[in-house]
Design a protein around this motif. Sequence first.
Motif, short mmCIF file in Angstrom:
data_model
loop_
_atom_site.label_atom_id
_atom_site.label_comp_id
_atom_site.label_asym_id
_atom_site.label_seq_id
_atom_site.Cartn_x
_atom_site.Cartn_y
_atom_site.Cartn_z
N VAL A 97 -28.22 -41.70 49.45
CA VAL A 97 -29.37 -41.29 48.66
C VAL A 97 -29.96 -39.98 49.18
N ASP A 98 -29.97 -39.77 50.49
CA ASP A 98 -30.54 -38.54 51.04
C ASP A 98 -29.78 -37.31 50.58
N ALA A 99 -28.46 -37.36 50.71
CA ALA A 99 -27.64 -36.21 50.31
C ALA A 99 -27.70 -35.98 48.81
N ALA A 100 -27.70 -37.07 48.03
CA ALA A 100 -27.74 -36.93 46.57
C ALA A 100 -29.04 -36.30 46.11
N ALA A 101 -30.16 -36.78 46.63
CA ALA A 101 -31.45 -36.22 46.23
C ALA A 101 -31.56 -34.76 46.64
N ALA A 102 -31.09 -34.43 47.85
CA ALA A 102 -31.15 -33.04 48.31
C ALA A 102 -30.34 -32.12 47.41
N ALA A 103 -29.16 -32.59 46.99
CA ALA A 103 -28.31 -31.77 46.12
C ALA A 103 -28.96 -31.57 44.76
N ALA A 104 -29.55 -32.63 44.21
CA ALA A 104 -30.17 -32.53 42.89
C ALA A 104 -31.35 -31.56 42.92
N PHE A 105 -32.21 -31.69 43.93
CA PHE A 105 -33.37 -30.80 44.01
C PHE A 105 -32.95 -29.36 44.28
N ALA A 106 -31.93 -29.16 45.12
CA ALA A 106 -31.46 -27.80 45.40
C ALA A 106 -30.93 -27.14 44.14
N HIS A 107 -30.20 -27.92 43.33
CA HIS A 107 -29.63 -27.36 42.10
C HIS A 107 -30.72 -26.93 41.13
N VAL A 108 -31.67 -27.82 40.84
CA VAL A 108 -32.68 -27.48 39.84
C VAL A 108 -33.68 -26.46 40.38
N ARG A 109 -33.92 -26.45 41.69
CA ARG A 109 -34.80 -25.44 42.27
C ARG A 109 -34.18 -24.04 42.14
N ALA A 110 -32.87 -23.96 42.35
CA ALA A 110 -32.19 -22.67 42.20
C ALA A 110 -32.21 -22.21 40.74
N ALA A 111 -32.00 -23.15 39.82
CA ALA A 111 -32.04 -22.81 38.40
C ALA A 111 -33.43 -22.33 37.99
N ALA A 112 -34.47 -22.99 38.51
CA ALA A 112 -35.84 -22.57 38.21
C ALA A 112 -36.13 -21.20 38.79
N GLY A 113 -35.60 -20.93 39.97
CA GLY A 113 -35.80 -19.62 40.56
C GLY A 113 -35.18 -18.50 39.73
N ARG A 114 -33.99 -18.75 39.21
CA ARG A 114 -33.34 -17.75 38.37
C ARG A 114 -34.11 -17.52 37.07
N ALA A 115 -34.76 -18.57 36.57
CA ALA A 115 -35.52 -18.47 35.33
C ALA A 115 -36.99 -18.14 35.55
N ALA A 116 -37.38 -17.95 36.82
CA ALA A 116 -38.76 -17.65 37.18
C ALA A 116 -39.71 -18.73 36.68
#
Length: 333
Positions: A97-116
Amino acid sequence: PSPPPSPPSPPPEPLALCGELSLATAAERAALVRPAAARGDGDGAGGLPFVLVTSSARVGSNWLRSMVNQHPDALMEGELLSTTSYRELGFSFAYGVDAAAAAAFAHVRAAAGRAARKAYGWKAGGPGVTTVCDCAPKDLLRLARDTHHARLVYLHREDHTAVALSYEFAKAEGQFVRSSEDVAAADAAAAPRRLLRIDPVGAWVKQVEEYAARGVKFRAMLDRNLGAGTYLSLTYEELRADTDASMSRLFTFLGLPPCAVTSTTRTVKMLGDRFQASVSNWEELCDGLAAAGVRHASWFASCANRTAVAAAAPGRESAAELLEEAGGDGDGV
């Protein structure tokens, strides 16, 4: 003499459309009033993570996602921990669960950063979640809140009959979303329908009862493990009755200024809500629901034999009764 009556309050200013809302400057972002509660206070870098959770399918999560994404400062993705997303996004995290949650948040955080975008989130759960990670809902959500400082939104549906009917139509048509986000609801409502017979009735009514019990168990799990009042609860029925008010509640909870969503960019589920007109043996279902003591205002009026439905044994309406019938305290969902 009595003082003159106070003049009536002016009507509230209408909300600006989300597409017209501007959050261009850092000062505007910093001036936002964020609700104070133990529900996640940001990621420490100015971002506002959140997670949407549901207790079953067919509750309007894709519709809600399409409306969240109309906000100029929010980005929401779908079920990042499904087997499909695992393959398509190239995830390779360890089964935990730790690795899965970290990967999910990292993915959507990066996408949000690209979209400002400042607020970013994803939908927890979905098909295959236990295949790609050891993610019990209580552990995943507690980790999302306590470690990733995410705010949690629980979307559910009060009419479990509609959930079960929607699922039957989705199976019959071989797809769960009839139209994409750029198809107007009015266009989808005009789509041709074919009659569907649901049989056996007894098994289908049992499914309705199971959906109801699962929802009560899930809510009990949230309250027990997260604390009542630490997450936002939204229902499909609230969204349909007053979309702007419901979305304003959501945007405020996420720490964003509310805005009005448009009604023409919605993900529309199969056949909308008019299931009864497309079920060839609807009256048989009415009789089965009556025998089980199940009724809901959204479909009760369409039963020709309403007297029998109304006279049926009282439904198990209370959360305590449903939880007792389902067994357990909800932690196992």
